[in-house]
Design a protein around this motif. Structure first.
Motif, PDB file in Angstrom:
ATOM      1  N   ASN A 122       0.824  -1.200   0.000  1.00 32.24           N
ATOM      2  CA  ASN A 122       0.000   0.000   0.000  1.00 32.24           C
ATOM      3  C   ASN A 122       0.864   1.258   0.000  1.00 32.24           C
ATOM      4  N   LEU A 123       0.237   2.385  -0.349  1.00 29.39           N
ATOM      5  CA  LEU A 123       0.892   3.690  -0.329  1.00 29.39           C
ATOM      6  C   LEU A 123      -0.022   4.679   0.368  1.00 29.39           C
ATOM      7  N   LEU A 124       0.508   5.381   1.347  1.00 32.16           N
ATOM      8  CA  LEU A 124      -0.244   6.384   2.093  1.00 32.16           C
ATOM      9  C   LEU A 124       0.355   7.755   1.807  1.00 32.16           C
ATOM     10  N   ILE A 125      -0.470   8.688   1.329  1.00 30.56           N
ATOM     11  CA  ILE A 125      -0.012  10.034   0.994  1.00 30.56           C
ATOM     12  C   ILE A 125      -0.761  11.026   1.866  1.00 30.56           C
ATOM     13  N   THR A 126      -0.051  11.761   2.698  1.00 34.17           N
ATOM     14  CA  THR A 126      -0.690  12.721   3.601  1.00 34.17           C
ATOM     15  C   THR A 126      -0.107  14.112   3.389  1.00 34.17           C
ATOM     16  N   GLY A 127      -0.889  15.120   3.793  1.00 32.89           N
ATOM     17  CA  GLY A 127      -0.444  16.501   3.660  1.00 32.89           C
ATOM     18  C   GLY A 127      -1.640  17.437   3.637  1.00 32.89           C
ATOM     19  N   SER A 128      -1.376  18.716   3.687  1.00 38.14           N
ATOM     20  CA  SER A 128      -2.443  19.710   3.776  1.00 38.14           C
ATOM     21  C   SER A 128      -3.248  19.800   2.476  1.00 38.14           C
ATOM     22  N   THR A 129      -4.372  20.484   2.537  1.00 35.71           N
ATOM     23  CA  THR A 129      -5.245  20.658   1.380  1.00 35.71           C
ATOM     24  C   THR A 129      -4.519  21.375   0.249  1.00 35.71           C
ATOM     25  N   GLY A 130      -4.685  20.863  -0.965  1.00 36.19           N
ATOM     26  CA  GLY A 130      -4.150  21.533  -2.138  1.00 36.19           C
ATOM     27  C   GLY A 130      -2.671  21.379  -2.382  1.00 36.19           C
ATOM     28  N   ILE A 131      -2.015  20.491  -1.656  1.00 34.72           N
ATOM     29  CA  ILE A 131      -0.566  20.366  -1.792  1.00 34.72           C
ATOM     30  C   ILE A 131      -0.151  19.373  -2.878  1.00 34.72           C
ATOM     31  N   GLY A 132      -1.120  18.622  -3.419  1.00 30.22           N
ATOM     32  CA  GLY A 132      -0.818  17.746  -4.541  1.00 30.22           C
ATOM     33  C   GLY A 132      -0.950  16.262  -4.276  1.00 30.22           C
ATOM     34  N   LYS A 133      -1.611  15.897  -3.193  1.00 30.88           N
ATOM     35  CA  LYS A 133      -1.763  14.468  -2.851  1.00 30.88           C
ATOM     36  C   LYS A 133      -2.520  13.714  -3.938  1.00 30.88           C
ATOM     37  N   SER A 134      -3.653  14.271  -4.349  1.00 35.70           N
ATOM     38  CA  SER A 134      -4.497  13.599  -5.339  1.00 35.70           C
ATOM     39  C   SER A 134      -3.782  13.489  -6.680  1.00 35.70           C
ATOM     40  N   TYR A 135      -3.008  14.508  -7.019  1.00 31.91           N
ATOM     41  CA  TYR A 135      -2.290  14.484  -8.297  1.00 31.91           C
ATOM     42  C   TYR A 135      -1.258  13.359  -8.307  1.00 31.91           C
ATOM     43  N   ILE A 136      -0.496  13.244  -7.232  1.00 28.52           N
ATOM     44  CA  ILE A 136       0.527  12.201  -7.164  1.00 28.52           C
ATOM     45  C   ILE A 136      -0.123  10.815  -7.209  1.00 28.52           C
TER      46      ILE A 136
END
Length: 250
Positions: A100-114
């Motif tokens: 699995n891969l977990l991507i965390t961070g604030s809103t609008g920082i690019g999580k969904s894009y990555i």
């Protein structure tokens, strides 16, 4: 004879061969090939056409939020993105290993894009991928429970080799959504891969899921040995230039 051959190729849905042979006839290059070379040329064209159409289907059915590419990810120093890590994930061997891969961070920082970029890469390598906004997915599953299509929807999710759950933890899970999440995770554990993006750090997921025993079971299956990307810095939206369009979210 050539017209008849082209017609038969089209009816047999050998579209790669059809276009390659038609082009060869129109350019008058048939004499440039031996019989073996022409056959190899047509077969190669058909192979490429079917491969490309399969990728297009995979991308269409994945329902990505963004049209994304790992080559276009912005590796700003203040975002804490390791280019080597992204490239390793982009080879998709983590899917073969059911990781699995977990991507965390604030809103609008690019999580969904990555997440979408890695998902696109998986599609090009013929993996079955499904992208979903977490709140919308579980709202859809609630409706499926009501109309009798729940088993079908869960089966569709289970068949995917890579499931992307975007915006995980935006709202707490209620009992029905928690049970559905447990079922999805249990069905996929050790057999397929998962990418989760969240504004919340992983340490906060327990309280969002709720029900300690179930949350423990879910997180044990999700988090154990998962790859992690923890994005830092301010929202990329704040850095957006007027002509940047979607690039600002990369």
């Amino acid at each position: 004879m050539n017209t008849s051959t082209l017609d038969k190729m089209r009816k047999l849905k050998f579209f790669g061969m059809y276009h390659a042979f038609q082009s060869t006839l129109e350019t008058g290059k048939t004499n440039d090939y031996t019989a073996d070379e022409l056959l190899a040329h047509l077969v190669e064209a058909e192979w490429d056409d079917r491969h490309n159409r399969r990728i297009e289907r995979q991308i269409y059915y994945a329902k990505f939020r963004y049209k994304a590419s790992v080559e276009d990810v912005h590796y700003h120093a203040d975002r804490s993105i390791d280019r080597n890590q992204i490239m390793r994930l982009a080879d998709c061997t983590f899917i073969d290993r059911n990781e699995n891969l977990l991507i965390t961070g604030s809103t609008g920082i690019g999580k969904s894009y990555i997440a979408s970029a890695i998902g696109y890469q998986a599609c090009t390598q013929a993996y079955r991928v499904y992208y979903a906004s977490t709140p919308k997915l579980f709202a859809k599953l609630k409706m499926a429970k009501a109309d009798g299509s729940y088993v079908k929807e869960i089966g569709k999710i289970e068949r995917q080799q890579l499931l992307i759950l975007d915006d995980f933890g935006i709202q707490p899970f209620d009992a029905q959504s928690r049970a559905a999440l447990m079922e999805i995770i249990e069905d996929r554990h050790g057999k397929t891969s998962l990418i989760i993006t969240s504004q919340l750090p992983v340490s906060k997921w327990h309280e969002v899921i709720g029900e300690k025993t179930i949350a423990d079971a879910i997180l044990d299956r999700i988090v154990h040995s998962a790859h992690r990307i923890e994005l830092k810095g301010e929202s990329m939206r704040k850095k957006r230039k007027p002509d940047d369009k979607d690039a600002s979210y990369q």
